[in-house]
Design an enzyme around this catalytic site. Structure first.
Site, short mmCIF file in Angstrom:
data_model
loop_
_atom_site.label_atom_id
_atom_site.label_comp_id
_atom_site.label_asym_id
_atom_site.label_seq_id
_atom_site.Cartn_x
_atom_site.Cartn_y
_atom_site.Cartn_z
N SER A 62 0.78 -1.24 0.00
CA SER A 62 0.00 0.00 0.00
C SER A 62 0.81 1.28 0.00
CB SER A 62 -0.94 0.02 1.20
OG SER A 62 -1.99 -0.87 0.95
N ALA A 121 -9.86 -14.19 3.20
CA ALA A 121 -10.35 -14.70 4.50
C ALA A 121 -9.55 -15.93 4.91
CB ALA A 121 -11.84 -15.02 4.40
N THR A 123 -5.97 -17.28 4.23
CA THR A 123 -4.79 -16.61 3.70
C THR A 123 -4.13 -17.32 2.52
OG1 THR A 123 -4.40 -15.69 5.89
CG2 THR A 123 -2.51 -15.74 4.38
N SER A 160 -10.07 0.88 2.79
CA SER A 160 -10.55 -0.07 1.78
C SER A 160 -9.70 0.03 0.51
CB SER A 160 -12.01 0.23 1.42
OG SER A 160 -12.41 -0.57 0.32
N ASN A 161 -9.14 -1.09 0.08
CA ASN A 161 -8.37 -1.11 -1.16
C ASN A 161 -9.20 -0.65 -2.35
OD1 ASN A 161 -5.67 -2.29 -0.52
ND2 ASN A 161 -6.97 -3.86 0.39
N GLY A 302 2.76 -0.87 4.21
CA GLY A 302 2.38 -1.79 3.13
C GLY A 302 2.36 -3.22 3.62
N ASN A 329 1.11 -11.82 7.15
CA ASN A 329 0.14 -12.61 7.92
C ASN A 329 0.71 -12.99 9.28
OD1 ASN A 329 -2.46 -13.70 8.23
ND2 ASN A 329 -1.68 -15.77 7.84
C1 LIG Z 1 -2.87 -2.69 5.56
C2 LIG Z 1 -1.99 -2.33 4.41
N1 LIG Z 1 -2.66 -2.53 3.19
C3 LIG Z 1 -1.98 -2.88 2.05
O1 LIG Z 1 -0.78 -2.82 1.97
C4 LIG Z 1 -2.83 -3.64 1.04
C5 LIG Z 1 -2.26 -3.57 -0.35
N2 LIG Z 1 -2.84 -5.01 1.50
C6 LIG Z 1 -3.93 -5.57 2.07
O2 LIG Z 1 -5.00 -5.05 2.05
C7 LIG Z 1 -3.70 -6.93 2.74
C8 LIG Z 1 -4.22 -8.08 1.87
C9 LIG Z 1 -4.06 -9.41 2.61
C10 LIG Z 1 -2.64 -9.65 3.01
C11 LIG Z 1 -2.45 -11.02 3.70
N3 LIG Z 1 -3.37 -11.22 4.82
C12 LIG Z 1 -4.27 -12.21 4.83
O3 LIG Z 1 -4.40 -12.99 3.90
C13 LIG Z 1 -5.13 -12.32 6.06
N4 LIG Z 1 -6.04 -13.45 6.00
C14 LIG Z 1 -1.03 -11.06 4.24
O4 LIG Z 1 -0.85 -10.76 5.45
O5 LIG Z 1 -0.12 -11.33 3.45
C15 LIG Z 1 -1.58 -0.91 4.67
O6 LIG Z 1 -2.21 0.01 4.15
O7 LIG Z 1 -0.63 -0.76 5.42
#
Ligand SMILES: C[C@@H](NC(=O)[C@@H](C)NC(=O)CCCC[C@H](NC(=O)C[NH3+])C(=O)[O-])C(=O)O
Length: 351
Positions: A62, A121, A123, A160-161, A302, A329
């Site tokens: 992100s 949901a 991973t 929200s993405n 991110g 995760n």
């Molecule tokens: C929060 C973060 N957001 C981002 O960077 C965006 C691009 N990433 C996400 O929304 C996480 C997606 C799931 C990751 C996965 N998690 C799962 O699959 C959980 N079941 C993982 O941790 O790799 C930000 O803004 O800092």
């Protein structure tokens, strides 16, 4: 003091804590009046055993949202669209509510549900199902519109993405160009970010890079090498590849006014709280963290499969930090990595 020297022992301790909490490796790069400092611990590749390397590239997740926000705000500066106009003025009929404005997207106040909640949901199955898929923006938006909206437009902050997928659609509609081209023309080329790229839907990370390792939900299950993926599930919300030096350059350039007009930078850094601690805030595609020493730092975090990133700078751009751990995760590893901010920007804790 107002501008303390970084506590490099503290930075190293935070990187080691990220490893102790499940990251194969971690690294940090700091810039400041006293020059550049780098620290790296563990490995960037568990098979070859190659050591973590601060010149290696990785997926920034992100932090891409700040790149997308800069492009959109440059377009606002150029009069190509207005922050408080309805998104539907530029993309007729796209959203189910004419009250959702461009600013609502950049501040995560649109109410559009985040499709990744359901997508990931579970991973590893969720990741395996999309790692080689190529999505259209419209497909991702439709996944969100299939869910109830989370708030009335403008009523509350809800990350929200989907918001930054729509930002990507706006950039492409207004410029007639792909977002990757706009990143290059407006940010990467002017700042000479030689190790920053947007290669969607290619799955490879070119050059010397870090391999990312995803923790499955099941305790004790082996790490999954998640390095190669399209990141098509995120695109303008999370698919940029960069390295520590380029992230330092980007955040410093942003804070020192090289990318936006003073008025637009002021708008971007005008924040509202994202939690009850009153130390975490969000502006326009930009986070603000208020540290214990009173220093306010601006940037983004991110999370993409296998990679945690922090990229922040002080408001005057005098100091910046980029930090990465090659796992995900695993919240405790992310929190540990976040400890680099206090060490970098607040210096040694008073005895
Ligand atoms: C929060 C973060 N957001 C981002 O960077 C965006 C691009 N990433 C996400 O929304 C996480 C997606 C799931 C990751 C996965 N998690 C799962 O699959 C959980 N079941 C993982 O941790 O790799 C930000 O803004 O800092």
């Amino acid at each position: 003091t107002a501008d303390p020297a970084p506590d490099m022992e503290g930075v190293t301790a935070a990187l080691k804590a990220a490893m102790a909490n499940g990251a194969p490796g971690a690294m940090a790069r700091l810039t400041g009046p006293d020059g550049v400092r780098t620290r790296a611990v563990g490995v960037r590749d568990r098979v070859s055993g190659a050591a973590m390397d601060t010149r290696a590239r990785f997926r920034v997740g992100s932090v891409s949202k700040t790149f997308s926000s800069v492009v959109l705000l440059q377009l606002v500066d150029e009069g190509a669209l207005e922050l408080d106009a309805p998104v539907n003025r530029y993309l007729p009929g796209l959203l189910p509510d004419d009250r959702i404005t461009v600013r609502h997207l950049l501040t995560h106040r649109s109410g559009l549900a985040d499709y990744t909640d359901k997508m990931f949901a579970q991973t590893v199955p969720g990741f395996e199902a999309v790692r080689n898929r190529v999505f259209g923006y419209r497909e991702l938006l439709d996944l969100s519109l299939a869910e109830p909206r989370t708030t009335e437009p403008g009523a509350a902050y809800k990350y929200s993405n989907t918001n930054f997928v729509v930002v990507g659609m706006l950039i492409e509609k207004v410029t007639g160009k792909a977002v990757g081209r706009e990143y290059e023309r407006r940010i990467i080329e002017p700042l000479r970010l030689r190790h920053t790229s947007y290669v969607h839907p290619d799955t490879r990370i070119k050059g010397t890079h870090v391999r990312g390792y995803l923790h499955p939900d099941e305790a004790g299950a082996p790490l999954v090498d998640s390095t190669e993926q399209t990141v098509s599930w995120a695109q303008s919300a999370g698919a940029i590849i960069s390295d520590p030096a380029d992230l330092n350059t980007f955040m410093t350039a942003l804070m020192t006014g090289r990318l936006l007009s003073p008025r637009m930078l002021e708008a971007m850094t005008s924040v509202t709280p994202t939690d009850a601690t009153n130390t975490r805030f969000y502006g326009l595609g930009l986070r603000r963290y208020d540290l214990t020493c009173g220093t306010r730092v601006y940037g983004h975090t991110g999370t993409v499969q296998g990679f945690y990133t922090y990229a922040f700078a002080t408001r005057d751009g005098r100091r910046s930090l980029s930090a990465m751990a090659n796992t995900s995760n695993r919240g405790a590893a992310n929190t540990a990595l976040g400890g680099t901010l206090e060490a970098a920007f607040c210096g040694k804790k008073p005895a």
